[in-house]
Write a protein that holds these residues in place. Structure first.
Motif, PDB file in Angstrom:
ATOM      1  N   THR A  86       0.826  -1.201   0.000  1.00  0.00           N
ATOM      2  CA  THR A  86       0.000   0.000   0.000  1.00  0.00           C
ATOM      3  C   THR A  86       0.864   1.257   0.000  1.00  0.00           C
TER       4      THR A  86
ATOM      5  N   ILE B 171       2.520   0.585  -7.832  1.00  0.00           N
ATOM      6  CA  ILE B 171       1.526  -0.045  -6.963  1.00  0.00           C
ATOM      7  C   ILE B 171       0.259  -0.352  -7.739  1.00  0.00           C
ATOM      8  N   ARG B 172      -0.149   0.566  -8.616  1.00  0.00           N
ATOM      9  CA  ARG B 172      -1.353   0.345  -9.430  1.00  0.00           C
ATOM     10  C   ARG B 172      -1.175  -0.860 -10.351  1.00  0.00           C
TER      11      ARG B 172
ATOM     12  N   SER C 127      -1.419  -3.978  -8.353  1.00  0.00           N
ATOM     13  CA  SER C 127      -2.801  -4.230  -7.925  1.00  0.00           C
ATOM     14  C   SER C 127      -3.653  -4.808  -9.040  1.00  0.00           C
TER      15      SER C 127
ATOM     16  N   ILE D 282      -5.769  -1.815  -0.549  1.00  0.00           N
ATOM     17  CA  ILE D 282      -5.016  -0.573  -0.349  1.00  0.00           C
ATOM     18  C   ILE D 282      -5.524   0.121   0.914  1.00  0.00           C
TER      19      ILE D 282
ATOM     20  N   LEU E 256      -4.562   5.906  -8.380  1.00  0.00           N
ATOM     21  CA  LEU E 256      -4.915   4.734  -7.591  1.00  0.00           C
ATOM     22  C   LEU E 256      -5.622   3.688  -8.445  1.00  0.00           C
TER      23      LEU E 256
ATOM     24  N   ILE F  85     -10.071   0.356  -1.676  1.00  0.00           N
ATOM     25  CA  ILE F  85      -9.151   1.377  -1.169  1.00  0.00           C
ATOM     26  C   ILE F  85      -9.703   1.953   0.125  1.00  0.00           C
TER      27      ILE F  85
END
Length: 389
Positions: free
Chosen positions: A171, A186-187, A190, A197, A247, A253
Motif C-alpha cells: 500500500t 503499486i497500481r 494491484s 489498499i 490509484l 481502497i
C-alpha cells in the motif's frame, strides 16, 4: 452450547432485538438468535445487562509503533509527529516486539477480533502468527523521489514475501510521501491480483496546501529529511483529488483519517470508478492535530465507513469503543447503532471477512462483545466493553 441474554442484541444486519438471546457452540459459532419468547425454556441462559454485539474490527492500526506510547509530543501537528516518529522508532527490537505483543493483547481484551495493520518492518510477523486476532498486514511503501520509486517498491515486495502466507498487500503511505512513479508501480501490481489498499489521507491542512500551492510545513519536512522536491509542481487541487487518478480501480481502497477532506473532495471521488471505503481514527486526530474530520459530510454518500485506532504513538489506547465514544460525544446525532455498524460489519466488509465476522448470524464466528454503562442506548464516559467470546 452457551446462551446469553441481554437488554438488547445487535445483529447489525437487522434491527436490535430487545431481551434477545444468542446461543453459540464451543467453537464460538452462532447457533441461534431469538427473543425471550422463542428460546427453549429448558436451555439455561446467562443473564447480562447491556448490549451484545459482534466483535470489533480495527480497520487501521500500526502495531509495530506500540513502543512509542507516551514518547511523541501530542497536539504538535502532523509534520512534527512524523519527524518525531522517525526519530524514536528504531530502538532495540526486543522492546519493539514486547510493546507490540502487549498491544495485541490489549486489542483482544477490548473486544477486537480483526485488524488492518500497517507495517514497514518484519517486527510484527511472529506476533501476528501467534495472535488470536485476524490480521491483514498492509506493507507500506513510500518515496517522494521519482528516482527511488523502483527501489522502494522492490523493498516492499521483499517484505511482502516475509508476511506471506498471512493476508497482506502493498500500500502507498500517503499522497505527500509517494511519487507518481511509485503510485503507478503499486497500481500495476494491484491489477495482477488481490491487493487491498490502505492510504493515509488529508490528515492536516498542510497536505492540501502543499498540493495546491507547494507551500506549508511539508517543505520544512522535506528539507529536514534531505529530500529535493524541485521537480514537484503544485496541482491547484487538494491532495486526494491529485492522486486519485493514480490509484487502482481493481482493488478496495481504504482512505484513512480524512481530517481535512471536504465535500468537494467527496464529490470529486464520486465521479471516478474507485472502490473507496472511509476510515476514521478520531482519537489520533485529536492527539496529533486537535481536530476531527467532518464525519457528517460522509454519511449518506453511499460509502462504507469504518473505524480504526491508529497507533499507540498517537493514541492512549487501542480501543474501538473509545473511538465510538469520541465520535458520539462530539456528534451526538450519530446513533450507537450506526457506530456499531461502522465498528463491525463495515470493517469486515473491507477486509473481506463479512462471511464469518461483522454480524450476529447463525453459522458465523464473529466474536461477542458486551457493552455496558449505556444511558439508554447512548455511549457515556462509564460505557465499557467486555469480550464474551
Amino acid at each position: 452450547m452457551k446462551s446469553f441474554r441481554a437488554d438488547y442484541v445487535f445483529p447489525v444486519y437487522a434491527d436490535p432485538i430487545k431481551n434477545g438471546i444468542i446461543t453459540v457452540d464451543d467453537t464460538g459459532k452462532i447457533a441461534s438468535i431469538t427473543d425471550q419468547h422463542s428460546h427453549p425454556p429448558d436451555v439455561p441462559v446467562e443473564q447480562l445487562s447491556g448490549v451484545i454485539c459482534p466483535g470489533f474490527i480495527n480497520a487501521h492500526c500500526h502495531v509495530e509503533l506500540s513502543h512509542l506510547k507516551g514518547k511523541i509530543q501530542p497536539r504538535s501537528g502532523l509534520v512534527n509527529f512524523i519527524m518525531d516518529v522517525q526519530k524514536f522508532r528504531n530502538i532495540d527490537k526486543g522492546e519493539i516486539t514486547d510493546a507490540a505483543l502487549k498491544a495485541d493483547n490489549e486489542m483482544y481484551e477490548n473486544g477486537i477480533v480483526a485488524v488492518g495493520d500497517i507495517s514497514n518492518t518484519n517486527n510484527s510477523i511472529g506476533i501476528k502468527q501467534a495472535s488470536k486476532l485476524y490480521y491483514h498486514t498492509f506493507v507500506e511503501t513510500f518515496s517522494f523521489l521519482p528516482t527511488k520509486a523502483e527501489e522502494s517498491f522492490n523493498k516492499a515486495l521483499e517484505l511482502l514475501k516475509e508476511f506471506k502466507p498471512m493476508p497482506c498487500s502493498i500500500t502507498p503511505h500517503a499522497p505527500y510521501s509517494v511519487s507518481k512513479e511509485l503510485f503507478k508501480l503499486i497500481r500495476d501490481h494491484s491489477a495482477s491480483g488481490q491487493n487491498l489498499i490502505s492510504m493515509h489521507n488529508q490528515e492536516c491542512e498542510d497536505e492540501n496546501k502543499f498540493y495546491r500551492y507547494k507551500q506549508g510545513r511539508f517543505l520544512d519536512m522535506y528539507d529536514a529529511f534531505g529530500i529535493d522536491i524541485q521537480y514537484f509542481k503544485p496541482m491547484a487541487r487538494n491532495s486526494v483529488q491529485s492522486v486519485l487518478p493514480l490509484l487502482t480501480n481493481k482493488q478496495e481502497i481504504l482512505m484513512v483519517h480524512n481530517t481535512c477532506t471536504n465535500l468537494k473532495d467527496i464529490y470529486f471521488i464520486k465521479r471516478f470508478d474507485r472502490k473507496v471505503t472511509w476510515c476514521f481514527c478520531p482519537n489520533a486526530n485529536l492527539y496529533i492535530e486537535t481536530r476531527l474530520p467532518k464525519i457528517e459530510l460522509f454519511i449518506g454518500q453511499g460509502y462504507n465507513i469504518t473505524l480504526g485506532t491508529d497507533s499507540l504513538a498517537s493514541n492512549n489506547q487501542l480501543c474501538i469503543l473509545s473511538e465510538m465514544r469520541t465520535i458520539q460525544h462530539k456528534m451526538p446525532e450519530i446513533s450507537t447503532a450506526r457506530l456499531i455498524e461502522w465498528a463491525t460489519l463495515n470493517g469486515a466488509r473491507f477486509l473481506g471477512l463479512d462471511d464469518e465476522k461483522g454480524t450476529l448470524e447463525p453459522g458465523k464466528t464473529p466474536g461477542l462483545n458486551l457493552i455496558t454503562g449505556l444511558d439508554g442506548l447512548k455511549i457515556t464516559p462509564e460505557t465499557k466493553v467486555k469480550r464474551l467470546l
